[in-house]
Write a protein that holds these residues in place. Structure first.
Motif, short mmCIF file in Angstrom:
data_model
loop_
_atom_site.label_atom_id
_atom_site.label_comp_id
_atom_site.label_asym_id
_atom_site.label_seq_id
_atom_site.Cartn_x
_atom_site.Cartn_y
_atom_site.Cartn_z
N ALA A 101 -7.66 -0.52 -7.38
CA ALA A 101 -8.45 -0.09 -6.22
C ALA A 101 -7.64 0.81 -5.31
O ALA A 101 -8.15 1.82 -4.80
CB ALA A 101 -8.95 -1.32 -5.46
N THR A 102 -6.36 0.48 -5.10
CA THR A 102 -5.50 1.29 -4.23
C THR A 102 -5.29 2.68 -4.80
O THR A 102 -5.18 3.66 -4.05
CB THR A 102 -4.13 0.59 -4.03
OG1 THR A 102 -4.35 -0.72 -3.50
CG2 THR A 102 -3.25 1.38 -3.08
N ILE A 140 -16.20 3.15 -7.46
CA ILE A 140 -15.53 2.25 -8.39
C ILE A 140 -14.35 1.56 -7.72
O ILE A 140 -14.15 0.35 -7.84
CB ILE A 140 -15.06 3.01 -9.65
CG1 ILE A 140 -16.27 3.53 -10.43
CG2 ILE A 140 -14.21 2.12 -10.54
CD1 ILE A 140 -15.92 4.36 -11.64
N GLY A 141 -13.54 2.33 -6.99
CA GLY A 141 -12.40 1.75 -6.29
C GLY A 141 -12.81 0.70 -5.27
O GLY A 141 -12.19 -0.36 -5.15
N ASN A 142 -13.89 0.98 -4.55
CA ASN A 142 -14.39 0.03 -3.55
C ASN A 142 -14.90 -1.25 -4.20
O ASN A 142 -14.67 -2.36 -3.71
CB ASN A 142 -15.49 0.67 -2.72
CG ASN A 142 -14.97 1.78 -1.81
OD1 ASN A 142 -13.78 1.82 -1.49
ND2 ASN A 142 -15.85 2.68 -1.40
N ILE A 143 -15.59 -1.10 -5.32
CA ILE A 143 -16.12 -2.28 -6.04
C ILE A 143 -14.97 -3.13 -6.56
O ILE A 143 -14.99 -4.36 -6.45
CB ILE A 143 -17.04 -1.84 -7.19
CG1 ILE A 143 -18.33 -1.24 -6.65
CG2 ILE A 143 -17.36 -3.03 -8.11
CD1 ILE A 143 -19.21 -0.59 -7.69
N LEU A 144 -13.94 -2.48 -7.12
CA LEU A 144 -12.78 -3.23 -7.63
C LEU A 144 -12.07 -3.96 -6.49
O LEU A 144 -11.61 -5.10 -6.67
CB LEU A 144 -11.80 -2.27 -8.32
CG LEU A 144 -12.29 -1.63 -9.63
CD1 LEU A 144 -11.25 -0.67 -10.17
CD2 LEU A 144 -12.63 -2.69 -10.66
N THR A 184 -9.12 4.43 -4.57
CA THR A 184 -9.69 4.66 -3.25
C THR A 184 -8.56 4.67 -2.23
O THR A 184 -7.39 4.62 -2.59
CB THR A 184 -10.74 3.58 -2.91
OG1 THR A 184 -11.39 3.92 -1.67
CG2 THR A 184 -10.12 2.20 -2.79
N THR A 185 -8.88 4.73 -0.95
CA THR A 185 -7.83 4.74 0.07
C THR A 185 -7.24 3.35 0.23
O THR A 185 -7.87 2.34 -0.07
CB THR A 185 -8.40 5.19 1.43
OG1 THR A 185 -9.37 4.22 1.87
CG2 THR A 185 -9.06 6.55 1.32
N SER A 186 -6.00 3.29 0.72
CA SER A 186 -5.36 2.00 1.00
C SER A 186 -6.19 1.21 2.01
O SER A 186 -6.31 -0.01 1.92
CB SER A 186 -3.94 2.21 1.54
OG SER A 186 -3.12 2.79 0.57
N ALA A 187 -6.76 1.93 2.98
CA ALA A 187 -7.58 1.28 4.01
C ALA A 187 -8.78 0.57 3.37
O ALA A 187 -9.06 -0.59 3.68
CB ALA A 187 -8.07 2.32 5.03
N ASN A 188 -9.48 1.26 2.48
CA ASN A 188 -10.62 0.64 1.80
C ASN A 188 -10.20 -0.59 1.01
O ASN A 188 -10.83 -1.64 1.07
CB ASN A 188 -11.27 1.64 0.84
CG ASN A 188 -12.07 2.72 1.56
OD1 ASN A 188 -11.75 3.07 2.69
ND2 ASN A 188 -13.08 3.25 0.91
N ALA A 189 -9.12 -0.43 0.23
CA ALA A 189 -8.67 -1.51 -0.65
C ALA A 189 -8.31 -2.76 0.16
O ALA A 189 -8.71 -3.88 -0.19
CB ALA A 189 -7.48 -1.05 -1.48
N ILE A 190 -7.56 -2.58 1.23
CA ILE A 190 -7.11 -3.72 2.04
C ILE A 190 -8.30 -4.37 2.74
O ILE A 190 -8.45 -5.59 2.74
CB ILE A 190 -6.06 -3.27 3.08
CG1 ILE A 190 -4.78 -2.84 2.36
CG2 ILE A 190 -5.76 -4.39 4.06
CD1 ILE A 190 -3.78 -2.18 3.27
N GLY A 224 0.81 -1.21 0.00
CA GLY A 224 0.00 0.00 0.00
C GLY A 224 0.84 1.26 0.00
O GLY A 224 0.60 2.18 -0.79
N PHE A 225 1.85 1.31 0.86
CA PHE A 225 2.70 2.50 0.98
C PHE A 225 3.47 2.75 -0.31
O PHE A 225 3.50 3.88 -0.83
CB PHE A 225 3.67 2.35 2.15
CG PHE A 225 4.73 3.41 2.17
CD1 PHE A 225 4.41 4.72 2.53
CD2 PHE A 225 6.03 3.12 1.81
CE1 PHE A 225 5.39 5.71 2.53
CE2 PHE A 225 7.01 4.10 1.82
CZ PHE A 225 6.69 5.39 2.18
N PHE A 226 4.09 1.69 -0.88
CA PHE A 226 4.92 1.89 -2.07
C PHE A 226 4.07 2.21 -3.30
O PHE A 226 4.49 3.00 -4.15
CB PHE A 226 5.78 0.64 -2.32
CG PHE A 226 6.99 0.57 -1.44
CD1 PHE A 226 8.12 1.33 -1.72
CD2 PHE A 226 7.00 -0.25 -0.32
CE1 PHE A 226 9.24 1.28 -0.90
CE2 PHE A 226 8.12 -0.31 0.50
CZ PHE A 226 9.24 0.46 0.21
#
Length: 305
Positions: free
Chosen positions: A95-96, A156-160, A99-105, A22-24
């Protein structure tokens, strides 16, 4: 060391490396397609090195170990698993970025829920109460990470990310197919990266992807993403999952979201909330319990029709 204990350790180490993603990904200027091109190119080379080491070392050949047939690379089993794996990786990167890394993870790690219900159906066994409790506790604990942080603005990011979680579950179950050989596991992950590289090269050639890093620092980060964040950990995951159940493999992998805030803290000095610390402690406890239990069981592959 018992094989299932060793398998659990391999998956835990893989989760440590995954957690740096996520960070990188957020810290480089390339878009999702450009990152996927670099990451998968380097990961494919890394994984093929370990594949050759695993099956074609002089020691193993001298001991009479079976070497994989060339036809296995393009078998239906290898290709189908590779497509699911490729979708898992690309969707998570997209997705990352969206959207936010938190959401994606968080949404990707809904995968244990799907496996909880589908693994018993496939293996024709009953759902274990202990498994239900473990999944519910870990999902609830992950929710603590994102109190006040989960955003719904990027649908869209959350769905992905959610679809990426489905792919993660499907990929894990496919690896546990009773007819899936160790060679198939290695080949599918390598072919998956080759598929990604081909698609990304097409996008780059048509001007639909940003693939040129801005400086040497970004090149270093992309190399890390390909070799250490994907290549090495998926080599460990491929070795480890042979000895643990699909559900336990995913629950052990949940060490990744526990460590992710730690890397963010060291990278950008973002202090995790008290809720996140509490959630991480709960997940870590569940992971350690599952890892300990795995060391006391003998795992067999899932029988599938």
């Amino acid at each position: 060391m018992h094989q299932s204990r060793r398998g659990s350790i391999f998956i835990l180490i893989a989760a440590v490396f995954w957690s740096t993603g996520g960070f990188f990904i957020k810290s480089v200027s390339l878009d999702a397609f450009g990152i996927s091109l670099w990451r998968s190119s380097l990961a494919a080379i890394t994984l093929y090195f370990f594949y050759r080491l695993n099956f074609f070392s002089k020691k193993k050949i001298a001991a009479g170990h079976r070497t994989p047939e060339a036809s296995e690379w393009y078998s239906l089993r290898t290709l189908s698993t590779a497509v699911v794996y490729a979708a898992l990786l690309v969707l998570f990167v997209m997705a990352t970025k969206l959207t936010t890394s938190a959401n994606a993870i968080f949404l990707q790690f809904t995968a244990p829920i799907y496996v909880l219900f589908f693994e018993p159906i496939i293996s024709r066994t009953k759902i274990k109460f202990a498994d239900i409790v473990a999944v519910l506790i870990t999902i609830a604990a992950m929710g603590l990470f994102f109190v006040g942080k989960f955003e719904t603005t990027s649908a869209i990011g959350n769905i992905l990310a959610l679809i990426s979680g489905v792919c993660f579950a499907a990929y894990t179950l496919l690896l546990k197919h009773e007819k899936t050989t160790e060679a198939n596991r290695w080949q599918s992950v390598i072919v998956g990266h080759i598929i990604i590289v081909i698609i990304m090269l097409i996008l780059v050639s048509t001007g639909n992807a940003i693939a040129m890093p801005q400086n040497n620092e970004e090149i270093g980060k992309l190399i890390f993403l390909g070799v250490m964040q994907i290549g090495v950990p998926y080599a460990l995951f491929t070795k480890g999952i042979h000895h643990v159940r699909a559900l336990d493999a995913l629950l052990l992998s949940m060490l990744e979201p526990v460590l992710n805030p730690i890397w963010v803290y060291f990278g950008v000095h973002e202090t995790p909330s008290e809720y996140a610390i509490a959630g991480g402690a709960i997940i870590l406890l569940v992971v350690l319990v599952r890892a300990f239990r795995e060391g006391r069981k003998t795992i067999i592959p899932l029988p599938m029709p």
